[in-house]
Design a protein around this motif. Structure first.
Motif, PDB file in Angstrom:
ATOM      1  N   TYR A  78       0.839  -1.196   0.000  1.00  0.00           N
ATOM      2  CA  TYR A  78       0.000   0.000   0.000  1.00  0.00           C
ATOM      3  C   TYR A  78       0.873   1.245   0.000  1.00  0.00           C
ATOM      4  CZ  TYR A  78      -4.090  -2.762   1.416  1.00  0.00           C
ATOM      5  OH  TYR A  78      -5.123  -3.656   1.473  1.00  0.00           O
ATOM      6  N   LEU A  79       0.427   2.273  -0.703  1.00  0.00           N
ATOM      7  CA  LEU A  79       1.039   3.593  -0.593  1.00  0.00           C
ATOM      8  C   LEU A  79       0.081   4.469   0.195  1.00  0.00           C
ATOM      9  CD1 LEU A  79       2.538   4.133  -4.170  1.00  0.00           C
ATOM     10  CD2 LEU A  79       3.725   3.475  -2.070  1.00  0.00           C
ATOM     11  N   HIS A  80       0.594   5.111   1.228  1.00  0.00           N
ATOM     12  CA  HIS A  80      -0.214   5.973   2.097  1.00  0.00           C
ATOM     13  C   HIS A  80      -0.003   7.432   1.725  1.00  0.00           C
ATOM     14  CE1 HIS A  80      -0.573   2.351   4.492  1.00  0.00           C
ATOM     15  NE2 HIS A  80      -1.472   2.962   5.228  1.00  0.00           N
ATOM     16  N   PHE A  81      -1.114   8.168   1.697  1.00  0.00           N
ATOM     17  CA  PHE A  81      -1.096   9.573   1.317  1.00  0.00           C
ATOM     18  C   PHE A  81      -1.951  10.395   2.276  1.00  0.00           C
ATOM     19  CE2 PHE A  81      -0.815   7.085  -2.618  1.00  0.00           C
ATOM     20  CZ  PHE A  81       0.337   7.604  -3.185  1.00  0.00           C
ATOM     21  N   GLY A  82      -1.652  11.668   2.337  1.00  0.00           N
ATOM     22  CA  GLY A  82      -2.506  12.624   3.002  1.00  0.00           C
ATOM     23  C   GLY A  82      -3.048  13.576   1.956  1.00  0.00           C
ATOM     24  N   VAL A  83      -4.301  13.947   2.080  1.00  0.00           N
ATOM     25  CA  VAL A  83      -4.877  14.968   1.207  1.00  0.00           C
ATOM     26  C   VAL A  83      -4.881  16.252   2.017  1.00  0.00           C
ATOM     27  CG1 VAL A  83      -6.937  15.739  -0.023  1.00  0.00           C
ATOM     28  CG2 VAL A  83      -6.227  13.340  -0.135  1.00  0.00           C
ATOM     29  N   VAL A  84      -4.239  17.262   1.464  1.00  0.00           N
ATOM     30  CA  VAL A  84      -4.021  18.511   2.182  1.00  0.00           C
ATOM     31  C   VAL A  84      -4.693  19.655   1.438  1.00  0.00           C
ATOM     32  CG1 VAL A  84      -2.250  20.092   3.056  1.00  0.00           C
ATOM     33  CG2 VAL A  84      -1.802  17.626   3.013  1.00  0.00           C
ATOM     34  N   TYR A  85      -5.373  20.509   2.197  1.00  0.00           N
ATOM     35  CA  TYR A  85      -5.932  21.746   1.644  1.00  0.00           C
ATOM     36  C   TYR A  85      -5.253  22.880   2.393  1.00  0.00           C
ATOM     37  CZ  TYR A  85      -9.071  25.221  -0.190  1.00  0.00           C
ATOM     38  OH  TYR A  85      -9.579  26.320  -0.839  1.00  0.00           O
ATOM     39  N   GLY A  86      -4.408  23.617   1.689  1.00  0.00           N
ATOM     40  CA  GLY A  86      -3.606  24.659   2.333  1.00  0.00           C
ATOM     41  C   GLY A  86      -2.630  24.002   3.277  1.00  0.00           C
ATOM     42  N   THR A  87      -2.803  24.212   4.568  1.00  0.00           N
ATOM     43  CA  THR A  87      -1.947  23.573   5.562  1.00  0.00           C
ATOM     44  C   THR A  87      -2.720  22.583   6.424  1.00  0.00           C
ATOM     45  OG1 THR A  87      -2.334  25.384   7.112  1.00  0.00           O
ATOM     46  CG2 THR A  87      -0.394  25.561   5.681  1.00  0.00           C
ATOM     47  N   SER A  88      -3.968  22.303   6.059  1.00  0.00           N
ATOM     48  CA  SER A  88      -4.829  21.431   6.850  1.00  0.00           C
ATOM     49  C   SER A  88      -5.004  20.070   6.156  1.00  0.00           C
ATOM     50  CB  SER A  88      -6.203  22.090   7.025  1.00  0.00           C
ATOM     51  OG  SER A  88      -7.084  21.229   7.680  1.00  0.00           O
ATOM     52  N   THR A  89      -4.698  19.011   6.870  1.00  0.00           N
ATOM     53  CA  THR A  89      -4.895  17.667   6.333  1.00  0.00           C
ATOM     54  C   THR A  89      -6.385  17.340   6.341  1.00  0.00           C
ATOM     55  OG1 THR A  89      -2.731  16.964   7.129  1.00  0.00           O
ATOM     56  CG2 THR A  89      -4.302  15.226   6.595  1.00  0.00           C
ATOM     57  N   GLN A  90      -6.875  16.933   5.186  1.00  0.00           N
ATOM     58  CA  GLN A  90      -8.297  16.625   5.017  1.00  0.00           C
ATOM     59  C   GLN A  90      -8.596  15.149   5.194  1.00  0.00           C
ATOM     60  OE1 GLN A  90     -10.574  19.312   4.325  1.00  0.00           O
ATOM     61  NE2 GLN A  90      -8.677  20.242   5.028  1.00  0.00           N
TER      62      GLN A  90
END
Length: 144
Positions: A78-90
């Protein structure tokens, strides 16, 4: 029968299927037997993000990752990712590189919808790997 969406046709196991226009850029024809590349994994995640109604055109929206430990995926396969909007992780997501399976790793929920299932069928045809059972995937990802 006339299709209402623009799509590309692919043959998998002798069956003609339609890959949704939103997923055509994945390049399923170029999926290697070893699985999705980093770029292809991010594209699969983008299909999920679009389905979840993220504002994809926003320059403030980005995908952080993949997250690695000692240069290797946090969870093998698995590849793990974070979805970020500006500086906030969504949100936090995991993409299985052998099957195209996508999980929200915060809520431990698997995504399943028509466009993603179509991608997963194409990935499976290239890799020979089907989706893990829900229980097996939960165990691999450390979900309760």
């Amino acid at each position: 029968m006339m299709m209402l969406c623009k799509c590309a046709l692919f043959t998998v196991w002798g069956v003609v299927t339609c890959l949704p226009a939103s997923a055509q850029s994945l390049g399923v024809r170029s999926v290697n037997p070893s699985g999705l590349t980093l770029a292809q994994s991010k594209q699969v995640l983008r299909v999920v993000m679009k389905h979840e109604r993220y504002k994809m055109a926003s320059p403030a929206l980005s995908i952080d990752g993949p997250w690695l430990t000692d240069g290797k995926p946090v969870v093998p396969g698995y590849l793990h990712f974070g979805v970020v909007y500006g500086t906030s992780t969504q949100g936090h997501y995991a993409v299985n590189t052998s099957s195209g399976d996508v999980w929200d790793t915060e809520s431990c929920e698997r995504y399943t919808f028509a466009a993603l299932v179509a991608i997963q069928k194409h990935v499976a045809a290239k890799t020979g790997k089907a989706l893990a059972s829900d229980d097996d995937a939960r165990t691999q990802l450390g979900c309760p």
